[in-house]
Write an enzyme that holds these catalytic residues in place. Structure first.
Site, mmCIF file in Angstrom:
data_model
loop_
_atom_site.group_PDB
_atom_site.id
_atom_site.type_symbol
_atom_site.label_atom_id
_atom_site.label_comp_id
_atom_site.label_asym_id
_atom_site.label_seq_id
_atom_site.Cartn_x
_atom_site.Cartn_y
_atom_site.Cartn_z
ATOM 1 N N ARG A 1 0.795 -1.164 -0.011
ATOM 2 C CA ARG A 1 0.110 0.092 -0.001
ATOM 3 C C ARG A 1 0.918 1.259 0.087
ATOM 4 O O ARG A 1 0.648 2.423 -0.554
ATOM 5 C CB ARG A 1 -1.169 -0.075 1.063
ATOM 6 C CG ARG A 1 -0.429 0.095 2.600
ATOM 7 C CD ARG A 1 -0.123 1.440 3.033
ATOM 8 N NE ARG A 1 -0.239 1.476 4.646
ATOM 9 C CZ ARG A 1 0.599 2.326 5.268
ATOM 10 N NH1 ARG A 1 1.300 2.869 4.654
ATOM 11 N NH2 ARG A 1 0.307 2.411 6.711
ATOM 12 N N GLN B 1 10.928 -0.823 0.079
ATOM 13 C CA GLN B 1 10.544 0.251 -0.306
ATOM 14 C C GLN B 1 11.133 0.915 -1.849
ATOM 15 O O GLN B 1 10.490 0.995 -2.818
ATOM 16 C CB GLN B 1 10.195 1.233 0.574
ATOM 17 C CG GLN B 1 8.879 0.978 1.253
ATOM 18 C CD GLN B 1 7.538 0.921 0.455
ATOM 19 O OE1 GLN B 1 7.265 1.695 -0.457
ATOM 20 N NE2 GLN B 1 7.155 -0.062 0.732
ATOM 21 N N THR C 1 14.528 5.909 2.749
ATOM 22 C CA THR C 1 15.662 5.473 3.579
ATOM 23 C C THR C 1 15.340 5.809 5.209
ATOM 24 O O THR C 1 14.021 6.495 5.384
ATOM 25 C CB THR C 1 16.589 6.330 3.209
ATOM 26 O OG1 THR C 1 16.491 7.763 4.071
ATOM 27 C CG2 THR C 1 17.477 6.495 2.308
ATOM 28 N N VAL D 1 8.968 8.871 1.282
ATOM 29 C CA VAL D 1 8.263 7.935 1.867
ATOM 30 C C VAL D 1 8.795 7.369 3.381
ATOM 31 O O VAL D 1 8.504 6.506 3.989
ATOM 32 C CB VAL D 1 8.007 6.652 0.873
ATOM 33 C CG1 VAL D 1 7.093 7.200 -0.236
ATOM 34 C CG2 VAL D 1 9.388 5.983 0.670
ATOM 35 N N ASP E 1 8.703 8.511 8.436
ATOM 36 C CA ASP E 1 7.105 8.158 8.973
ATOM 37 C C ASP E 1 7.455 8.411 10.719
ATOM 38 O O ASP E 1 6.209 7.908 11.254
ATOM 39 C CB ASP E 1 6.715 6.677 8.626
ATOM 40 C CG ASP E 1 7.723 5.820 9.204
ATOM 41 O OD1 ASP E 1 8.925 5.979 9.455
ATOM 42 O OD2 ASP E 1 7.474 4.499 8.612
#
Length: 317
Positions: free
Chosen positions: A114, A142, A203, A224, A227
């Site tokens: 996702r 990723q 990363t 991305v 997080d």
């Protein structure tokens, strides 16, 4: 009464082959920005002495029959020990009576899929018309999946790659070449940016890797990796200088990810869901610099889990 459906990782991978994950992310972000989702704050456990973390994300979308609770882990030293860096489980409960409906033993795969699909979706709305080369910072799951997901958006198969460890970069480059890409491994993030106009930063860096002066006009960046509140990949001047900054969640972006380190930008950021529904503008010129700051929102987990369960139900009908 029979117990909950238990779904293995292999079954999930098989079902996902029939799922349009990018469309699922469009539904997820649209529902979130339209105020149709109930999403509590992220639960988080950090293991500083082990370079590990666990995230707990949960919620439901109004009118759904299920609500979802997900636990996803990332222990980044595992790769040195020959073990997966990510794991996890997704639980689907009835939104009518609270009973556990399904246990998705995905080992983090649903989260990975996702997240990659969200990157491809962001590129669909924000990337330049012609992608000359794709830049990838990172060498983990990723890095690979983001590149794979971009195949649905662009015919470009040229990748410029950087990672902190040379051996990991070469391993990732080999996998991407096996998947049909041409890959050049370079010495620095700046070298990646200089040669590409669609960038993926994937990363676990806690210090910025790219500044505004590194970026070519017209570039889109899918950020991305950051997080948590501790991580960041983009310098503040890059966020300030971008023409469009899109986030998955305005609320969440103030607490984690790139915008957490640059709160003034949050005041002009827009949600991806608003772009999907036409309530916020997408890219309007080929010279704009655009950024999608993806921190991961529970609506993504809800929609991807629903899609897998629907596919399994169809097969068993």
């Amino acid at each position: 009464m029979s117990g909950p459906l238990i779904v293995s990782r292999a079954q999930i991978v098989d079902a996902l082959a029939q799922v349009d994950a990018i469309a699922a992310m469009e539904r997820a972000f649209a529902a979130y920005s339209n105020g149709e989702a109930v999403v509590p704050p992220v639960g988080e456990i950090l293991f500083a002495d082990r370079d590990g973390e666990a995230h707990i994300k949960s919620g439901y979308i109004a009118g759904d029959d299920v609500f979802v609770v997900k636990v996803a882990t990332g222990f980044y030293r595992n790769a040195d020990l020959g073990m997966p860096a990510n794991s996890g489980v997704v639980l689907a409960f009835s939104a009518r009576d609270g009973l556990l409906q399904a246990i998705l033993l995905d080992e983090g795969h649903l989260t990975n899929v996702r997240t990659a699909a969200a990157g491809a979706m962001a590129a669909k709305y924000l990337a330049p018309e012609t992608v000359t080369a794709i830049g990838v910072l990172g060498s983990g799951v990723q890095a690979r999946l983001q590149a794979e997901a971009l195949k649905s958006f662009t015919p470009c198969r040229s990748i410029v790659l950087w990672a902190r460890r040379d051996a990991a970069a070469e391993d990732c480059a080999r996998d991407l070449r096996d998947s049909g890409f041409t890959v050049a491994v370079v010495k620095s993030p700046r070298d990646v940016a200089a040669a590409t106009n669609l960038l993926v930063t994937a990363t676990a860096s806690k210090v910025p890797l790219l500044a505004l002066g590194d970026i070519r006009p017209g570039t889109h960046i899918n950020a991305v990796g950051a997080d948590t509140a501790e991580k960041r990949e983009l310098q503040s001047d890059l966020l300030n200088g971008a023409d469009i900054v899109a986030v998955d969640s305005l609320v969440q972006s103030r607490e984690r990810g790139e915008l957490h380190h640059c709160p003034a930008v949050a005041d002009r950021a827009v949600e991806l869901g608003a772009i999907v529904t036409g309530h916020a503008p997408r890219r309007t010129t080929q010279q704009q610099i655009t950024i999608a700051d993806l921190t991961g929102v529970a609506v993504q987990d809800i929609e991807i889990a629903k899609a897998v369960l629907a596919e399994l139900k169809k097969r068993n009908a």
